[in-house]
Design a protein around this motif. Structure first.
Motif, mmCIF file in Angstrom:
data_model
loop_
_atom_site.group_PDB
_atom_site.id
_atom_site.type_symbol
_atom_site.label_atom_id
_atom_site.label_comp_id
_atom_site.label_asym_id
_atom_site.label_seq_id
_atom_site.Cartn_x
_atom_site.Cartn_y
_atom_site.Cartn_z
ATOM 1 N N LEU A 59 20.135 35.837 56.745
ATOM 2 C CA LEU A 59 19.897 35.047 55.540
ATOM 3 C C LEU A 59 21.212 34.661 54.869
ATOM 4 C CD1 LEU A 59 16.902 37.010 53.996
ATOM 5 C CD2 LEU A 59 16.810 34.753 55.054
ATOM 6 N N TYR A 91 12.110 35.484 52.130
ATOM 7 C CA TYR A 91 12.190 34.709 53.359
ATOM 8 C C TYR A 91 10.831 34.672 54.042
ATOM 9 C CZ TYR A 91 12.023 39.087 55.991
ATOM 10 O OH TYR A 91 11.620 40.295 56.510
ATOM 11 N N ARG A 134 15.200 31.222 54.370
ATOM 12 C CA ARG A 134 15.257 31.619 52.964
ATOM 13 C C ARG A 134 14.383 30.703 52.119
ATOM 14 N NH1 ARG A 134 20.813 32.692 49.631
ATOM 15 N NH2 ARG A 134 21.063 34.134 51.387
#
Length: 372
Positions: A103, A140, A156
């Motif tokens: 992420l 996410y 994300r």
């Protein structure tokens, strides 16, 4: 005094309990957080968290220890309607640290093409990670188009200015093609964890997201009761219901149901399902009734359910699916329809008769099959 206002709890007949995943050295939990789906009456996929745990001290059982520090997110597959879950079907989606690194490296990454959220082969799992600066939880999603064989993401989710977020696979597909994802978000900084449920909407099937609305209660206890972790259903007449977890602490929790008559743009409280239990999974049965399933986190610990025949306005007697839990640390259920009126409920559990006891037995993943 009439007794119909206070019906006694019932024990359904022909309840079948199944152990999905039990490992002596692991804490396994929270299917509600990661997802469960029946692709057909035979093929089912579950996603849950597991973390190493030696059950030597109470510190070993702290949720942020077994999940955030050592947690790994996995899936398992059943091909016989949930009655067996071969150990060889277990597949890792990555550790929490792996997902957080991805992420942080791909903060702007988005799917390459949209998804068919109504496909029987589609599955969504979700979660949240903590970036290196630890100022904001990052939500996410991960997708599969082919029943868990191949996965895309994590991607994300936007924060829309909220202090933090926890994304779970709670969504509905409106008849006009708009996807509504129900996200728990925080107002204030990371130390002031005031929670509400925000509805994210996508008109391009997951390629982009917009803020639509939020669910909050105008009730006398709104200042000290948290309301979050929504479980939504789309009724046959187009109304949307969502069961929210309401709590003061992990044990003093209960489900409340909210309704939207305008596609999720505004919400009204309609009922409280029971005295205690949460979070709650809300399912529309084949015959149009509603099934609410929840972990019962007060003695006798276990898994319970209630049924509504009037779209959530009132609820029938509590159904005791099991009451052999060893402590409050259980629940987080998900439900799927099996056909013929039967349902399968998955959850995490600990047994009072387990040979290993540390505030309850080994935390494992279990299921219950019954016909409401």
């Amino acid at each position: 005094m009439t007794t119909d206002r206070y019906p006694l709890a019932l024990r359904p007949a022909d309840v079948e309990h199944i152990t999905i995943y039990y490992e002596r050295d692991y804490f396994a939990g929270w299917p509600f957080n990661h997802g469960f789906k029946a692709f057909s009456e035979d093929e089912l996929l579950i996603s849950f968290s597991r973390g190493p745990c030696n059950y030597a001290s109470r510190y070993d059982l702290v949720h942020h220890v077994v999940d955030a520090r050592g947690g790994e997110y996995v899936t398992m597959l059943s091909s016989d309607g949930g009655r067996t879950w071969p150990p060889g079907s277990l597949r890792s989606l990555g550790t929490r640290q792996d997902i957080e690194r991805t992420l942080n490296m791909n903060s702007q990454d988005v799917p390459s093409e949209s998804y068919d959220w109504g496909s029987p082969d589609f599955f969504l799992t979700a979660g949240f990670g903590i970036p290196p600066d630890r100022n904001q939880d990052v939500g996410y999603v991960q997708y599969t188009r082919d029943r868990g064989r191949n996965w895309e993401g994590p991607f994300r989710m936007p924060s829309f200015g909220f202090a933090w977020m926890q994304v779970k696979p709670d969504y509905i597909l409106r008849p006009d093609g708009v996807v509504l994802l129900f996200v728990t978000v925080g107002i204030g900084d990371s130390t002031n964890r005031n929670r509400i449920v925000a509805i994210y909407a996508s008109s391009d099937f997951g390629l982009s997201w917009n803020y639509l609305s939020s669910i909050s209660a105008e009730s006398p206890d709104r200042r000290f009761v948290k309301r979050y972790y929504a479980s939504p259903v789309l009724l046959r007449d187009g109304r949307i219901l969502a069961a929210l977890r309401c709590q003061i602490n992990a044990r003093s929790a209960w489900p409340e149901v909210f309704e939207s008559q305008d596609g999720g743009r505004s919400w009204q409280f309609i009922s409280r399902v029971n005295d205690w239990g949460g979070p709650t999974d809300l399912t529309l049965l084949e015959d149009g009734r509603l099934l609410a399933v929840f972990g019962y986190r007060v003695p006798p610990y276990g898994i319970r359910a209630r049924i509504s025949e009037d779209d959530g306005l009132t609820w029938g007697p509590e159904l005791i699916l099991r009451d052999d839990g060893g402590s409050w640390d259980l629940g987080y259920p998900r439900t799927a329809l099996l056909g013929g009126g039967k349902v399968i409920i998955v959850y995490y559990f600990n047994r009072a008769d387990d040979v290993i006891q540390l505030n309850g037995g080994v935390r494992h993943i279990a299921a219950t099959i019954f016909k409401p």
